[in-house]
Design a protein around this motif. Structure first.
Motif, PDB file in Angstrom:
ATOM      1  N   ILE A  58       1.137  -1.249  -0.288  1.00  0.00           N
ATOM      2  CA  ILE A  58      -0.102   0.209  -0.053  1.00  0.00           C
ATOM      3  C   ILE A  58       0.353   1.400  -0.239  1.00  0.00           C
ATOM      4  CG2 ILE A  58      -1.738   1.152   1.217  1.00  0.00           C
ATOM      5  CD1 ILE A  58      -2.324  -1.819   0.091  1.00  0.00           C
ATOM      6  N   SER A  59       1.923   1.371   0.579  1.00  0.00           N
ATOM      7  CA  SER A  59       2.865   2.614   1.004  1.00  0.00           C
ATOM      8  C   SER A  59       3.748   2.886  -0.154  1.00  0.00           C
ATOM      9  CB  SER A  59       3.900   2.511   2.231  1.00  0.00           C
ATOM     10  OG  SER A  59       4.595   1.415   1.973  1.00  0.00           O
ATOM     11  N   ASP A  60       3.996   1.455  -1.493  1.00  0.00           N
ATOM     12  CA  ASP A  60       4.388   1.703  -2.699  1.00  0.00           C
ATOM     13  C   ASP A  60       3.084   2.885  -3.295  1.00  0.00           C
ATOM     14  OD1 ASP A  60       6.214   0.296  -2.313  1.00  0.00           O
ATOM     15  OD2 ASP A  60       6.041  -1.135  -2.301  1.00  0.00           O
ATOM     16  N   HIS A  61       1.932   3.106  -2.985  1.00  0.00           N
ATOM     17  CA  HIS A  61       0.978   3.852  -3.819  1.00  0.00           C
ATOM     18  C   HIS A  61       1.004   5.063  -3.687  1.00  0.00           C
ATOM     19  CE1 HIS A  61       1.311   0.246  -6.350  1.00  0.00           C
ATOM     20  NE2 HIS A  61       1.254  -0.121  -5.823  1.00  0.00           N
ATOM     21  N   VAL A  62       1.385   5.556  -2.018  1.00  0.00           N
ATOM     22  CA  VAL A  62       1.251   6.652  -1.867  1.00  0.00           C
ATOM     23  C   VAL A  62       1.999   7.859  -2.310  1.00  0.00           C
ATOM     24  CG1 VAL A  62       1.219   8.405   0.528  1.00  0.00           C
ATOM     25  CG2 VAL A  62       1.582   5.716   0.396  1.00  0.00           C
ATOM     26  N   SER A  63       0.976   9.403  -3.082  1.00  0.00           N
ATOM     27  CA  SER A  63       1.529  10.036  -3.813  1.00  0.00           C
ATOM     28  C   SER A  63       0.036  10.801  -3.548  1.00  0.00           C
ATOM     29  CB  SER A  63       1.243  10.257  -5.205  1.00  0.00           C
ATOM     30  OG  SER A  63      -0.240   9.812  -6.040  1.00  0.00           O
ATOM     31  N   LYS A  64       0.327  12.008  -4.024  1.00  0.00           N
ATOM     32  CA  LYS A  64      -0.983  13.520  -3.431  1.00  0.00           C
ATOM     33  C   LYS A  64      -1.894  13.598  -4.531  1.00  0.00           C
ATOM     34  CE  LYS A  64       2.217  16.297  -5.083  1.00  0.00           C
ATOM     35  NZ  LYS A  64       2.575  17.821  -5.521  1.00  0.00           N
ATOM     36  N   GLU A  65      -2.072  12.339  -5.799  1.00  0.00           N
ATOM     37  CA  GLU A  65      -3.291  12.728  -6.683  1.00  0.00           C
ATOM     38  C   GLU A  65      -3.761  11.172  -6.256  1.00  0.00           C
ATOM     39  OE1 GLU A  65       0.522  12.458  -7.941  1.00  0.00           O
ATOM     40  OE2 GLU A  65      -0.186  14.763  -8.021  1.00  0.00           O
ATOM     41  N   ASP A  86      -8.985  -0.421  10.207  1.00  0.00           N
ATOM     42  CA  ASP A  86      -8.434   0.952  11.083  1.00  0.00           C
ATOM     43  C   ASP A  86      -6.564   0.431  10.821  1.00  0.00           C
ATOM     44  OD1 ASP A  86     -10.438   1.474  12.698  1.00  0.00           O
ATOM     45  OD2 ASP A  86     -10.448  -0.045  14.797  1.00  0.00           O
ATOM     46  N   PHE A  87      -6.011  -1.040  10.280  1.00  0.00           N
ATOM     47  CA  PHE A  87      -4.673  -1.231  10.900  1.00  0.00           C
ATOM     48  C   PHE A  87      -4.299   0.040   9.237  1.00  0.00           C
ATOM     49  CE2 PHE A  87      -1.377  -3.504   8.417  1.00  0.00           C
ATOM     50  CZ  PHE A  87      -0.738  -3.202   9.335  1.00  0.00           C
ATOM     51  N   PHE A  88      -5.052  -0.366   8.151  1.00  0.00           N
ATOM     52  CA  PHE A  88      -5.058   0.817   6.652  1.00  0.00           C
ATOM     53  C   PHE A  88      -5.211   2.035   6.489  1.00  0.00           C
ATOM     54  CE2 PHE A  88      -5.049  -3.770   5.247  1.00  0.00           C
ATOM     55  CZ  PHE A  88      -3.513  -3.881   4.315  1.00  0.00           C
ATOM     56  N   SER A  89      -5.807   2.592   7.386  1.00  0.00           N
ATOM     57  CA  SER A  89      -6.051   4.044   7.448  1.00  0.00           C
ATOM     58  C   SER A  89      -4.960   5.111   8.422  1.00  0.00           C
ATOM     59  CB  SER A  89      -7.532   3.993   7.947  1.00  0.00           C
ATOM     60  OG  SER A  89      -8.033   4.119   8.951  1.00  0.00           O
ATOM     61  N   LYS A  90      -4.532   4.176   9.696  1.00  0.00           N
ATOM     62  CA  LYS A  90      -3.465   4.026  10.138  1.00  0.00           C
ATOM     63  C   LYS A  90      -2.323   4.377   9.578  1.00  0.00           C
ATOM     64  CE  LYS A  90      -2.596   6.028  14.651  1.00  0.00           C
ATOM     65  NZ  LYS A  90      -3.417   7.137  15.296  1.00  0.00           N
ATOM     66  N   GLN A  91      -1.886   3.431   9.366  1.00  0.00           N
ATOM     67  CA  GLN A  91      -1.358   3.563   8.232  1.00  0.00           C
ATOM     68  C   GLN A  91      -0.592   4.671   6.739  1.00  0.00           C
ATOM     69  OE1 GLN A  91       0.068   0.062   5.423  1.00  0.00           O
ATOM     70  NE2 GLN A  91       1.751   1.602   4.583  1.00  0.00           N
ATOM     71  N   LEU A  92      -1.547   4.784   6.705  1.00  0.00           N
ATOM     72  CA  LEU A  92      -1.745   5.814   5.517  1.00  0.00           C
ATOM     73  C   LEU A  92      -1.822   7.570   6.109  1.00  0.00           C
ATOM     74  CD1 LEU A  92      -4.546   4.299   3.091  1.00  0.00           C
ATOM     75  CD2 LEU A  92      -2.615   4.585   2.725  1.00  0.00           C
ATOM     76  N   GLU A  93      -1.773   7.159   7.900  1.00  0.00           N
ATOM     77  CA  GLU A  93      -1.893   8.647   7.801  1.00  0.00           C
ATOM     78  C   GLU A  93      -0.641   9.195   8.574  1.00  0.00           C
ATOM     79  OE1 GLU A  93      -4.816   9.081  11.565  1.00  0.00           O
ATOM     80  OE2 GLU A  93      -6.568   8.442  10.544  1.00  0.00           O
TER      81      GLU A  93
END
Length: 211
Positions: free
Chosen positions: A170-177, A190-197
């Motif tokens: 999931i973190s490999d796809h973090v971008s502003k867009e 909860d796990f993934f929403s916290k990780q993304l935050e």
């Protein structure tokens, strides 16, 4: 709202908005359980049964033609695929419109991560792979199985990963867009929403639905 059933049923629409616009239909995926509305749907509902429907919630993707292109990352666990399938189908419709008419909303890429215990519990897998094959440059899916005991079919094998969806995927796809949509069991959500935050994704770019 079902006549004679005091409990209100809440189900996710899994069809594209276009199906409602063009054919006046919505599709719901309702798992067989002892929940009174689900029991009624499976055991008593027939053609011409009447119910009242109210639509609501904050879990949707509804871009306007002038909006900036967005990438989507869809994270599904089990029956959490239902509303995400609707978003995936809508994104495909938007891309078809853009490709056919050269107008409308310009879609970015769509990546679906979908986890279930085994391949028989991966709902809508044919629908999903049909869209992947129709738009290979736009739509990618990774199907995860956590308790597979039987052999995986040759058709599914290229898309299957054994084990849970990982933080790194999931973190490999973090971008502003990129917008993230998560629907699954509450601990997973909860796990993934916290990780993304923690990865500095703005809260308005993280949308989740729990049941």
């Amino acid at each position: 709202f079902i006549p004679g059933v005091s409990v209100v049923g809440g189900f996710s629409i899994c069809s594209s908005p276009r199906l409602l616009e063009e054919e006046r239909m919505i599709e719901l995926a309702v798992k067989y359980t002892n929940h009174p509305p689900a029991l009624w749907i499976h055991n008593q509902c027939t053609l011409d049964s009447e119910v009242a429907v109210r639509v609501g919630g904050e879990f949707f993707f509804d871009p306007q033609p002038a909006d900036a292109p967005r990438n989507l990352v869809l994270i599904a666990g089990g029956v959490g695929i239902n509303p995400l399938l609707s978003i995936l189908r809508h994104a495909a419709d938007l891309h078809r419109e853009w490709a056919d008419k050269g107008g409308g909303y310009e879609m970015g890429t769509i990546k679906l991560f979908y986890s279930a215990q085994n391949t028989s519990e991966l709902l809508f897998k044919k629908n999903i792979l049909d869209l992947v094959n129709e738009f290979p440059e736009k739509i990618v899916c990774r199907l995860h199985v956590t308790k597979q005991t039987t052999q995986i079919s040759a058709e599914l094998k290229p898309y299957i990963t054994e084990g849970r969806i990982t933080e790194k995927e999931i973190s490999d796809h973090v971008s502003k867009e990129t917008l993230f949509y998560i629907c699954g069991p509450p601990p997973m959500t909860d796990f993934f929403s916290k990780q993304l935050e923690n990865s500095r994704v703005p809260p308005e770019h993280i949308c989740f639905e729990k049941w």
